[in-house]
Design an enzyme around this catalytic site. Structure first.
Site, PDB file in Angstrom:
ATOM      1  N   ASP A   8      45.982  24.005  25.148  1.00 34.32           N
ATOM      2  CA  ASP A   8      45.072  22.976  24.640  1.00 34.32           C
ATOM      3  C   ASP A   8      44.554  23.360  23.253  1.00 34.32           C
ATOM      4  O   ASP A   8      45.007  24.344  22.650  1.00 34.32           O
ATOM      5  CB  ASP A   8      43.950  22.652  25.640  1.00 34.32           C
ATOM      6  CG  ASP A   8      42.860  23.724  25.709  1.00 34.32           C
ATOM      7  OD1 ASP A   8      42.950  24.745  24.979  1.00 34.32           O
ATOM      8  OD2 ASP A   8      41.914  23.540  26.496  1.00 34.32           O
ATOM      9  N   CYS A  62      44.468  28.049  27.721  1.00 42.33           N
ATOM     10  CA  CYS A  62      43.311  27.204  27.392  1.00 42.33           C
ATOM     11  C   CYS A  62      42.162  28.132  27.031  1.00 42.33           C
ATOM     12  O   CYS A  62      42.387  29.304  26.705  1.00 42.33           O
ATOM     13  CB  CYS A  62      42.972  26.229  28.521  1.00 42.33           C
ATOM     14  SG  CYS A  62      42.434  26.988  30.071  1.00 42.33           S
ATOM     15  N   THR A  64      39.634  29.439  28.823  1.00 39.41           N
ATOM     16  CA  THR A  64      39.387  30.503  29.796  1.00 39.41           C
ATOM     17  C   THR A  64      40.585  30.820  30.689  1.00 39.41           C
ATOM     18  O   THR A  64      40.580  31.836  31.377  1.00 39.41           O
ATOM     19  CB  THR A  64      38.249  30.087  30.747  1.00 39.41           C
ATOM     20  OG1 THR A  64      38.649  28.861  31.388  1.00 39.41           O
ATOM     21  CG2 THR A  64      36.944  29.872  30.000  1.00 39.41           C
ATOM     22  N   HIS A  95      53.676  39.793  44.424  1.00 43.36           N
ATOM     23  CA  HIS A  95      53.128  39.537  45.757  1.00 43.36           C
ATOM     24  C   HIS A  95      52.957  38.054  46.065  1.00 43.36           C
ATOM     25  O   HIS A  95      53.136  37.643  47.210  1.00 43.36           O
ATOM     26  CB  HIS A  95      51.767  40.221  45.918  1.00 43.36           C
ATOM     27  CG  HIS A  95      51.859  41.718  45.956  1.00 43.36           C
ATOM     28  ND1 HIS A  95      50.790  42.519  46.306  1.00 43.36           N
ATOM     29  CD2 HIS A  95      52.884  42.561  45.688  1.00 43.36           C
ATOM     30  CE1 HIS A  95      51.160  43.789  46.255  1.00 43.36           C
ATOM     31  NE2 HIS A  95      52.425  43.846  45.863  1.00 43.36           N
ATOM     32  N   HIS A 130      55.085  40.031  51.790  1.00 43.26           N
ATOM     33  CA  HIS A 130      54.377  39.214  50.806  1.00 43.26           C
ATOM     34  C   HIS A 130      54.834  37.754  50.889  1.00 43.26           C
ATOM     35  O   HIS A 130      54.024  36.835  50.796  1.00 43.26           O
ATOM     36  CB  HIS A 130      54.590  39.760  49.399  1.00 43.26           C
ATOM     37  CG  HIS A 130      54.075  41.154  49.241  1.00 43.26           C
ATOM     38  ND1 HIS A 130      52.746  41.473  49.388  1.00 43.26           N
ATOM     39  CD2 HIS A 130      54.714  42.324  48.974  1.00 43.26           C
ATOM     40  CE1 HIS A 130      52.579  42.773  49.211  1.00 43.26           C
ATOM     41  NE2 HIS A 130      53.758  43.314  48.957  1.00 43.26           N
TER      42      HIS A 130
END
Ligand code: RB5
Length: 145
Positions: A8, A62, A64, A95, A130
């Site tokens: 973004d 973005c 965060t 995993h 996993h």
């Protein structure tokens, strides 16, 4: 490996750095989905392309990493994780068989972000116990509306 890259308006500079790193790798081809004015659009476009089998893995950038990971995880079958360091990037691929790594341009410096991307792309899903755990929550998703 076919990689889808979305970002973004907060992440143009980080995108350039990540792209610079990706072009040093001979084992990836990158589709740049361009900057989306609002983070959900870019995240959904990348996630849908992976769900459709057009790309194997994705990178979303973005402010965060949080918003894009939330949006990408709304696409059925997709597993996306917001990540700020290489250890989680490696293990979430090994995993959780994660498709998309999401990085925050306001959180992670460019060199660390390249290490996160490298750790993610170099890791291989381990399968076994996993995979069984991943199947547990994917079955939950498949059985809900
Ligand atoms: C945009 O200001 C910001 O909200 C976005 O880049 C992202 O961090 C959302 O989670």
């Amino acid at each position: 490996m076919k990689i889808a890259l979305g970002y973004d308006h907060t992440a143009s500079l980080l995108k350039d750095a990540v792209m610079e790193y990706l072009t040093t790798r001979k084992d990836v081809t990158v589709t740049d989905f361009g900057a989306s004015p609002e983070y959900p659009e870019g995240a959904l476009a990348v996630a849908k392309s992976i769900a459709a089998g057009e790309h194997e893995l994705g990178i979303l950038l973005c402010g965060t990493g949080a918003g894009m990971s939330i949006a990408a995880n709304k696409v059925r079958g997709i597993r996306a994780v917001a990540c700020s360091e290489p250890y989680t990037a490696k293990l979430t691929r090994e995993h959780n068989n994660t498709h998309i790594i999401c990085i925050g341009a306001r959180v992670v410096g460019t060199e660390l972000a390249k290490m996160v991307v490298a750790a993610f792309l170099d890791a291989v899903p381990e399968g076994g116990r996993h995979a069984k755990r991943v199947e547990t929550f994917m079955a939950y998703e498949a059985n809900t509306n």
